[in-house]
Enzyme design. Sequence first.
Site, PDB file in Angstrom:
ATOM      1  N   ASP A 288     -10.003   4.169   1.779  1.00 36.98           N
ATOM      2  CA  ASP A 288     -10.287   3.636   3.124  1.00 36.98           C
ATOM      3  C   ASP A 288     -11.044   4.655   3.983  1.00 36.98           C
ATOM      4  O   ASP A 288     -11.992   4.302   4.696  1.00 36.98           O
ATOM      5  CB  ASP A 288      -8.981   3.258   3.845  1.00 36.98           C
ATOM      6  CG  ASP A 288      -8.464   1.890   3.403  1.00 36.98           C
ATOM      7  OD1 ASP A 288      -9.264   1.071   2.910  1.00 36.98           O
ATOM      8  OD2 ASP A 288      -7.249   1.643   3.543  1.00 36.98           O
TER       9      ASP A 288
ATOM     10  N   LYS B 217       0.804  -1.227   0.000  1.00 37.71           N
ATOM     11  CA  LYS B 217       0.000   0.000   0.000  1.00 37.71           C
ATOM     12  C   LYS B 217       0.843   1.286   0.000  1.00 37.71           C
ATOM     13  O   LYS B 217       0.427   2.295  -0.553  1.00 37.71           O
ATOM     14  CB  LYS B 217      -0.964   0.003   1.201  1.00 37.71           C
ATOM     15  CG  LYS B 217      -2.069  -1.037   1.058  1.00 37.71           C
ATOM     16  CD  LYS B 217      -2.959  -1.098   2.288  1.00 37.71           C
ATOM     17  CE  LYS B 217      -4.111  -0.165   2.175  1.00 37.71           C
ATOM     18  NZ  LYS B 217      -5.198  -0.483   3.144  1.00 37.71           N
TER      19      LYS B 217
HETATM   20  P1  NAP Z   1      -1.282  -1.852  11.712  1.00 40.34           P
HETATM   21  O1  NAP Z   1      -0.767  -0.748  10.837  1.00 40.34           O
HETATM   22  O2  NAP Z   1      -0.477  -3.095  11.871  1.00 40.34           O
HETATM   23  O3  NAP Z   1      -1.581  -1.224  13.167  1.00 40.34           O
HETATM   24  C1  NAP Z   1      -1.976  -2.041  14.248  1.00 40.34           C
HETATM   25  C2  NAP Z   1      -2.451  -1.163  15.398  1.00 40.34           C
HETATM   26  O4  NAP Z   1      -2.903  -2.029  16.463  1.00 40.34           O
HETATM   27  C3  NAP Z   1      -1.346  -0.285  16.002  1.00 40.34           C
HETATM   28  O5  NAP Z   1      -1.918   0.890  16.502  1.00 40.34           O
HETATM   29  C4  NAP Z   1      -0.821  -1.176  17.130  1.00 40.34           C
HETATM   30  O6  NAP Z   1      -0.189  -0.483  18.159  1.00 40.34           O
HETATM   31  C5  NAP Z   1      -2.121  -1.763  17.642  1.00 40.34           C
HETATM   32  N1  NAP Z   1      -1.897  -3.009  18.396  1.00 40.34           N
HETATM   33  C6  NAP Z   1      -1.592  -4.217  17.878  1.00 40.34           C
HETATM   34  N2  NAP Z   1      -1.440  -5.127  18.889  1.00 40.34           N
HETATM   35  C7  NAP Z   1      -1.655  -4.438  20.051  1.00 40.34           C
HETATM   36  C8  NAP Z   1      -1.644  -4.809  21.429  1.00 40.34           C
HETATM   37  N3  NAP Z   1      -1.395  -6.064  21.825  1.00 40.34           N
HETATM   38  N4  NAP Z   1      -1.927  -3.862  22.353  1.00 40.34           N
HETATM   39  C9  NAP Z   1      -2.197  -2.573  21.971  1.00 40.34           C
HETATM   40  N5  NAP Z   1      -2.220  -2.175  20.672  1.00 40.34           N
HETATM   41  C10 NAP Z   1      -1.952  -3.086  19.724  1.00 40.34           C
HETATM   42  O7  NAP Z   1      -2.710  -2.352  11.198  1.00 40.34           O
HETATM   43  P2  NAP Z   1      -3.826  -1.500  10.440  1.00 40.34           P
HETATM   44  O8  NAP Z   1      -3.690  -1.699   8.981  1.00 40.34           O
HETATM   45  O9  NAP Z   1      -3.819  -0.120  11.006  1.00 40.34           O
HETATM   46  O10 NAP Z   1      -5.169  -2.283  10.871  1.00 40.34           O
HETATM   47  C11 NAP Z   1      -5.694  -2.201  12.205  1.00 40.34           C
HETATM   48  C12 NAP Z   1      -6.972  -3.031  12.263  1.00 40.34           C
HETATM   49  O11 NAP Z   1      -7.956  -2.459  11.403  1.00 40.34           O
HETATM   50  C13 NAP Z   1      -6.781  -4.478  11.778  1.00 40.34           C
HETATM   51  O12 NAP Z   1      -7.540  -5.324  12.614  1.00 40.34           O
HETATM   52  C14 NAP Z   1      -7.357  -4.471  10.375  1.00 40.34           C
HETATM   53  O13 NAP Z   1      -7.887  -5.728   9.991  1.00 40.34           O
HETATM   54  C15 NAP Z   1      -8.480  -3.450  10.528  1.00 40.34           C
HETATM   55  N6  NAP Z   1      -8.845  -2.795   9.266  1.00 40.34           N
HETATM   56  C16 NAP Z   1     -10.139  -2.880   8.862  1.00 40.34           C
HETATM   57  C17 NAP Z   1     -10.533  -2.252   7.703  1.00 40.34           C
HETATM   58  C18 NAP Z   1     -11.965  -2.338   7.280  1.00 40.34           C
HETATM   59  O14 NAP Z   1     -12.245  -2.111   6.099  1.00 40.34           O
HETATM   60  N7  NAP Z   1     -12.874  -2.602   8.191  1.00 40.34           N
HETATM   61  C19 NAP Z   1      -9.599  -1.529   6.920  1.00 40.34           C
HETATM   62  C20 NAP Z   1      -8.272  -1.463   7.371  1.00 40.34           C
HETATM   63  C21 NAP Z   1      -7.906  -2.110   8.557  1.00 40.34           C
HETATM   64  P3  NAP Z   1       1.426  -0.256  18.109  1.00 40.34           P
HETATM   65  O15 NAP Z   1       1.653   0.909  17.209  1.00 40.34           O
HETATM   66  O16 NAP Z   1       1.802  -0.005  19.530  1.00 40.34           O
HETATM   67  O17 NAP Z   1       2.028  -1.536  17.568  1.00 40.34           O
END
Ligand code: NAP
Length: 278
Positions: free
Chosen positions: A107, A70
């Site tokens: 998004d 991305k």
């Molecule tokens: P990402 O860039 O990997 O970010 C993950 C986020 O979760 C970070 O803020 C991370 O905090 C936090 N996190 C992970 N494990 C944690 C823990 N054990 N305790 C506290 N915080 C934790 O992922 P992303 O792309 O932003 O996606 C985030 C979520 O949104 C995913 O579940 C994804 O499937 C979902 N999503 C959904 C859609 C939709 O269309 N509905 C679209 C995009 C994403 P740190 O920075 O501290 O690691």
Amino acid sequence: MTNRKIPLAAVIGSPVAHSRSPALHTHWLKKYGLHGHYVPMDVSQHDLPEVLAALPKMGFVGANVTIPHKETVLKLANVVTDRAALIGAANTLIFRSDGKMHADNTDGYGFIENLRHNAPGWDPKSGPAAVLGAGGAARAVLASLLDVGVPEIRLSNRTRARSEALRKEFGAKINVYDWVKAGNMLDTAATVVNATSLGMDGKSEMRVPLDALSPNALVTDLVYTPLETEFLRTAKTAGCMTVDGLGMLLFQAAPGFERWFGVRPEVDEEARRVVLGL
Ligand code: NAP
């Protein structure tokens, strides 16, 4: 017999086998009686430039891009929309007839449309928003909430440096809260968003205390496996209106489909069922 080229589109990522996008786009193509195909493509970082250069020659009119490409596609595109540049990532590519590759990010659009459709009466301007998480998805959430006029965004992330970096980038309307005090930012928040992966099947549960939630708040979770997360269940019990994350996935797909195949597809219950594999 016809000599008309059949338009093709793809979702490009690695891994990509789990993606529900092919099922959704194929459903829409069939529903609107359109010629076209949408396929999953597992492409490595190394091969990405070569693949993207070849696709238009093979009849591809565009593609969705997912993890881990991305951010990389922004450097490969000829034209980048303002919202993709602001978010720092693209999820939708259009291969234009003039040979230029156009990169967009839908998004944030998907996030806002999901709330507009599923939370009637939601007014983003009515009060502060509280956002948990500072990853890629959170960037799209911040950009789109600011775009629709949220007066303040309270932001908390386990790794505080990432939320501080977003405050620098997105400006003074962002107020950073420490992760251990994230519960405090819910007080008087009108919109509350989980943009972390906490609560997702196979991941830890969210442990942020939700006692300060106002029953007037709209609460949404980007996680959609499960559809009703513990976070949403708790918010519902507190009397809040809740919206699950599946609608965001559906709405973000619609602009790309329209650009590639010429029809704005409807996001309805049938589309939800297709993505859920029902
Ligand atoms: P990402 O860039 O990997 O970010 C993950 C986020 O979760 C970070 O803020 C991370 O905090 C936090 N996190 C992970 N494990 C944690 C823990 N054990 N305790 C506290 N915080 C934790 O992922 P992303 O792309 O932003 O996606 C985030 C979520 O949104 C995913 O579940 C994804 O499937 C979902 N999503 C959904 C859609 C939709 O269309 N509905 C679209 C995009 C994403 P740190 O920075 O501290 O690691």
